[in-house]
Design an enzyme around this catalytic site. Structure first.
Site, mmCIF file in Angstrom:
data_model
loop_
_atom_site.group_PDB
_atom_site.id
_atom_site.type_symbol
_atom_site.label_atom_id
_atom_site.label_comp_id
_atom_site.label_asym_id
_atom_site.label_seq_id
_atom_site.Cartn_x
_atom_site.Cartn_y
_atom_site.Cartn_z
ATOM 1 N N PRO A 1 -93.862 -122.740 45.651
ATOM 2 C CG PRO A 1 -93.375 -120.484 45.938
ATOM 3 C CD PRO A 1 -93.985 -121.672 46.627
ATOM 4 C CD GLU A 2 -91.033 -127.745 44.672
ATOM 5 O OE1 GLU A 2 -89.796 -127.850 44.748
ATOM 6 O OE2 GLU A 2 -91.798 -128.169 45.549
#
Ligand SMILES: [Zn+2]
Length: 273
Positions: free
Chosen positions: A2-3
């Protein structure tokens, strides 16, 4: 992994179920993930009201009157809102129960984190994991000046400097390649050689790309309530990322792939100088 956009969309997804709701229980199904869970978390949070949600870089912040719960999704973590009676599965390690619903953290690879920062230790920005973070790319403190001023002594390649996260957070591998393409900057350029005018373009590209990813992710908000909630990168059409050998969307030349610090970089030699 996840960014920043995924974390921000997660925050927006869970916020209505947390903010102004009272924690009725905390369930810890193991002793920790990347680091141990605070063992007194159930006592610390039960009966307390969530005042607000926030985010700093990829850290999700759940604010209470007496401190802040810090959640990091690691490599594979995600959060969902579920009905109270939802049976946990193998990788469901942490529940924050709020009346008839719960927020569940699932993390198969267990690189995520759930930490507590009490008010007595100062503001959450002083937490050891947060205090070295660079500017928020979508915040008012980030500008071309931020990039320019902090790179006058940096001879490292601009791609590496963006990934380091100490000047600006949230520009992960995909977003670094894409924003450098849009700004027309070769990823191998030493950061200190880039002019303020070129940093203007880069700052604008970074903001635009992250904002678009968040907006796109908004359409997956329903996944946070029920369903399987699995989300990878938001489906975006990239200019260069993961397009090695394919024609550049601007000039038609083949997109190149190189390694910089073990990470793949994609760029166009014609469009990026
Ligand atoms: Zn090109």
């Amino acid at each position: 992994m996840p960014e920043l956009p995924e974390v921000e969309v997660t925050r927006r997804g869970v916020a209505p179920y947390l903010e102004n709701h009272i924690v009725s229980a905390v369930v810890l199904r193991r002793s920790g993930l990347r680091w141990p869970f605070p063992p007194d978390l159930p006592a610390l949070l039960s009966g307390r009201t969530v005042r607000a949600t926030g985010r700093r870089g990829k850290y999700l912040l759940i604010r209470f009157d007496h401190g802040t719960l810090i959640i990091h999704l690691g490599m594979s973590g995600h959060l969902r809102i579920l009905p109270l009676d939802s049976a946990p599965l193998k990788h469901d390690h942490f529940d924050l129960v709020l009346g008839s619903r719960l927020m569940r953290m699932t993390d198969p690879r267990r690189f995520g984190a759930v930490l507590w920062h009490g008010c007595e230790d100062g503001t959450v920005d002083e937490h050891v994991l947060l205090r070295g973070l660079g500017a928020e790319p979508l915040g008012e403190q980030f500008s071309a000046q931020t990039l320019y001023r902090h790179t006058r002594q940096r001879s490292a390649a601009i791609k590496q400097v963006l990934l380091a996260g100490d000047i600006v957070v949230g520009v992960g591998n995909i977003y670094a390649s894409e924003s450098l393409f849009r700004a027309g900057i070769n990823p191998k350029t030493p950061a200190k050689r880039i002019s303020l005018a070129r940093y203007e373009k880069l700052a604008e590209a970074i903001r635009a790309i992250l904002a678009a990813a968040i907006e796109q992710g908004g359409s997956t908000l329903r996944d946070f309530v029920g369903a399987d909630g699995q989300s990878g990168y938001f489906q975006q059409s990239y200019f260069v990322y993961d397009r090695c050998g394919e024609p550049c969307r601007i000039c038609g030349a083949a997109v190149r792939q190189i390694k910089q610090g073990q990470r793949s970089t994609f760029y166009c030699v014609n469009c990026q100088k």
